[in-house]
Design an enzyme around this catalytic site. Structure first.
Site, short mmCIF file in Angstrom:
data_model
loop_
_atom_site.label_atom_id
_atom_site.label_comp_id
_atom_site.label_asym_id
_atom_site.label_seq_id
_atom_site.Cartn_x
_atom_site.Cartn_y
_atom_site.Cartn_z
N LEU A 17 0.51 -0.98 -0.11
CA LEU A 17 0.13 -0.47 -0.23
C LEU A 17 1.03 1.27 -0.09
O LEU A 17 1.97 1.09 0.94
CB LEU A 17 -1.08 0.35 1.21
CG LEU A 17 -1.94 1.06 1.04
CD1 LEU A 17 -3.47 0.91 1.99
CD2 LEU A 17 -1.00 2.04 2.61
N ASP A 20 0.80 9.15 1.59
CA ASP A 20 1.00 10.23 1.50
C ASP A 20 2.67 10.51 1.05
O ASP A 20 3.30 9.15 1.20
CB ASP A 20 1.37 10.95 3.17
CG ASP A 20 0.11 11.18 3.34
OD1 ASP A 20 -0.49 10.69 3.56
OD2 ASP A 20 0.11 11.29 4.27
N GLN A 36 5.30 7.03 2.02
CA GLN A 36 4.67 6.15 2.63
C GLN A 36 4.73 4.83 1.81
O GLN A 36 3.30 4.77 1.32
CB GLN A 36 3.33 6.36 3.11
CG GLN A 36 3.16 7.54 4.27
CD GLN A 36 3.98 7.35 6.13
OE1 GLN A 36 3.50 7.57 6.43
NE2 GLN A 36 5.11 7.69 5.48
N TYR A 79 6.73 7.84 9.87
CA TYR A 79 5.85 8.44 9.68
C TYR A 79 5.90 9.20 8.33
O TYR A 79 7.12 9.55 7.95
CB TYR A 79 4.52 8.54 10.24
CG TYR A 79 3.56 7.65 10.74
CD1 TYR A 79 3.49 6.61 10.65
CD2 TYR A 79 2.94 8.74 11.72
CE1 TYR A 79 2.90 5.71 11.40
CE2 TYR A 79 1.45 7.58 11.66
CZ TYR A 79 1.94 6.00 12.19
OH TYR A 79 1.11 5.16 12.35
N ARG A 137 2.77 15.36 13.85
CA ARG A 137 3.38 14.60 12.80
C ARG A 137 3.57 15.62 11.37
O ARG A 137 3.09 17.02 11.90
CB ARG A 137 2.35 13.66 12.77
CG ARG A 137 1.54 13.49 12.29
CD ARG A 137 0.51 12.47 12.10
NE ARG A 137 -0.55 12.32 11.91
CZ ARG A 137 -1.89 11.45 12.49
NH1 ARG A 137 -1.72 11.67 14.22
NH2 ARG A 137 -2.78 12.21 12.42
N ASP A 138 3.94 14.91 11.50
CA ASP A 138 4.21 15.81 8.91
C ASP A 138 4.97 16.51 9.39
O ASP A 138 4.66 17.74 8.53
CB ASP A 138 3.17 15.55 8.50
CG ASP A 138 1.86 14.42 8.50
OD1 ASP A 138 2.34 13.31 8.88
OD2 ASP A 138 0.32 15.11 9.02
N GLU A 191 -3.41 18.01 9.14
CA GLU A 191 -2.26 17.33 8.53
C GLU A 191 -1.26 17.75 7.58
O GLU A 191 -2.21 18.49 7.37
CB GLU A 191 -2.91 15.56 8.74
CG GLU A 191 -3.58 14.62 9.45
CD GLU A 191 -4.02 13.31 9.08
OE1 GLU A 191 -3.24 12.43 9.54
OE2 GLU A 191 -4.50 12.83 8.46
#
Length: 462
Positions: A17, A20, A36, A79, A137-138, A191
């Site tokens: 899979l 992002d 990802q 992540y 995050r991110d 996000e």
């Protein structure tokens, strides 16, 4: 008859899979698109970074994994994050996720490379500051106009509402919190923020998300952008609930990230999926892989409006024109394969226009009287259709870029964009258009083959 969904020119993994886009960058003569990747299953249970490279934004090669969840600080997932070249070195910033016995810990981490092939982790460089939950995050790292570097992060405050947090650094290695530059009173999480200058003005992209905080579950989310009057700072945090525009009006677009290329253009990729639950399971059931990135797009401004169009390199691709035949319903094209583009310019005003792909797998209609665009796709979990609609005062041009199981539609040179995945069912590819005048410049062109190749490392299969 089953028709494969494998794309022919979009970035996707050979198995597992994708979600992002991460770490988009031009580095030592190549474009890099990290993303990802769960290389172990077609679900969101484990995340690494995979990547592909290209010399020209057109011909891509999948290179396998760059970062695996193999350290105590990222054991439950490498992540999303970003990339920046500092002093000739490729710096990869990402969120290391640890979740044990229901408790989440997020750390912002750094990995480095000297050659774009071998990556060395340096570990955490920022922990979650006071006032925030571990939904933190991110990291997107950019040069700070005041000197040094700025990191913007998606965050959730302790009160359960979203924010965009700033961190600052002089060397790209040592970071300190800089405060919230944006606050939400409606959304429980923000996000994938991105901050950059575009045509002389600062721009902020982000993804507002409604969450069930008690269940720790996402309810809905989407991608937006806004042009700012000045570079944001913590002294005057932005209201994240107003002033934005949706970046894509279609079904499948999320977590966009941008980067600047050597000629100054700002290039954007997004994750071309918003499939969930039964829809996602059914879409990937007979495939070794699921999900892909959008095509690379040039992001630009018309005043305060953010526009997107296919990158020049793809627009200039040579192709094979396909002639259409006049039928009682319009003009019908029967290309040899599903990878093609269809363009129509200088459209006549106040005319309706319809496009139907592959017998109804996907369709578009412009209603000139109502001034609305309607896009539909056939569902693959039942016999119904999904619909998206948007206002458009006039339709002057369109570009439709198709792959085996996707369509990306650009109207009025990028004023309005619709992205969609769909399930192939028609054995004969086709495009039926109705409403164009004979004088309208329109053309369907087959795209070249072999634009994207898998070159996986054999050890990635274990």
């Amino acid at each position: 008859m089953y028709i494969p969904k494998k794309q022919s020119w979009h970035i996707e993994p050979p198995w597992g899979l994708l979600n992002d886009p991460n770490g988009l960058i031009w580095y030592k003569g190549n474009y890099y698109a990290f993303f990802q990747w769960n290389r172990l299953a077609k679900d969101h249970s484990s995340k690494a970074w995979g990547f592909a490279t290209s010399p020209d934004l057109v011909h891509w090669q999948f290179r396998g994994s760059a970062l695996l969840p193999d350290q105590p600080y990222d054991a439950q997932g490498v992540y999303s994050g970003s990339a920046l070249e500092i002093g000739g070195q490729l710096n990869l910033y990402y969120t290391g996720n640890v979740k044990q016995e229901g408790r989440r810990i997020s750390r912002q981490c750094l990995a480095v490379s000297e050659d774009g092939r071998h990556f060395r982790k340096l570990g955490p460089v920022l922990t979650t500051p006071a006032g925030y939950t571990e939904h933190f995050r991110d990291p997107k790292v950019v040069p700070d106009p005041q000197g040094g570097y700025a990191m913007v992060l998606g965050a959730q405050r302790q009160n359960g509402l979203g924010a965009v947090e700033l961190a600052i650094s002089q060397d790209g290695v040592h970071w300190v919190p800089g405060g919230a530059i944006g606050l939400s009173e409606e959304y429980q999480m923000i996000e994938c923020p991105d901050l950059f200058a575009l045509d002389g003005a600062p721009v902020l992209l982000y993804c507002p998300q409604h969450r069930d905080n008690d269940a720790d579950a996402s309810l809905d989310s989407f991608s937006v952008g806004r042009v700012l009057d000045q570079w944001p700072d913590a002294a005057n945090p932005l209201d994240l609930d107003t002033g934005w525009q949706r970046l894509d009006a279609g079904f499948d677009f999320y977590a966009p990230q941008t980067f600047r290329v050597p000629d100054g253009r700002r290039i954007l990729f997004g994750w071309m999926s918003r499939l969930e639950g039964e829809e996602e399971t059914a879409f990937g059931a007979e495939e070794p892989r699921i999900h892909c990135l959008t095509m690379p797009r040039e992001l630009f401004r018309r005043g305060q409006h953010l526009c997107q169009r296919p990158v020049r390199e793809q627009r200039e691709l040579p192709g094979t024109p396909v002639a259409g035949e006049t039928t009682g319903n319009g003009r019908l094209y029967r290309p040899a394969r599903r990878a093609f583009r269809f363009t129509a310019d200088n459209l006549a005003p106040n005319r309706d226009l319809e496009l139907t792909l592959h017998g109804g797998e996907w369709s578009f209609r412009y209603d000139a009287a109502a001034r609305t665009v309607t896009v539909q796709r056939r569902r693959w979990t039942d016999s119904g259709t999904d619909t998206r609609q948007a206002e458009l005062p006039a339709l002057t041009s369109l570009e439709l870029w198709c792959d085996q199981s996707s369509a990306e539609l650009f109207l009025n040179d990028g004023e309005l964009v619709f992205s969609a995945r769909f399930c192939p069912t028609a054995p004969q590819p086709s495009l039926l258009e109705a409403g164009l005048t004979p004088e309208t410049p329109a053309q369907l062109t087959l795209l070249p083959e072999d634009l994207y190749r898998f070159i996986p490392k054999e050890e990635e299969k274990s």
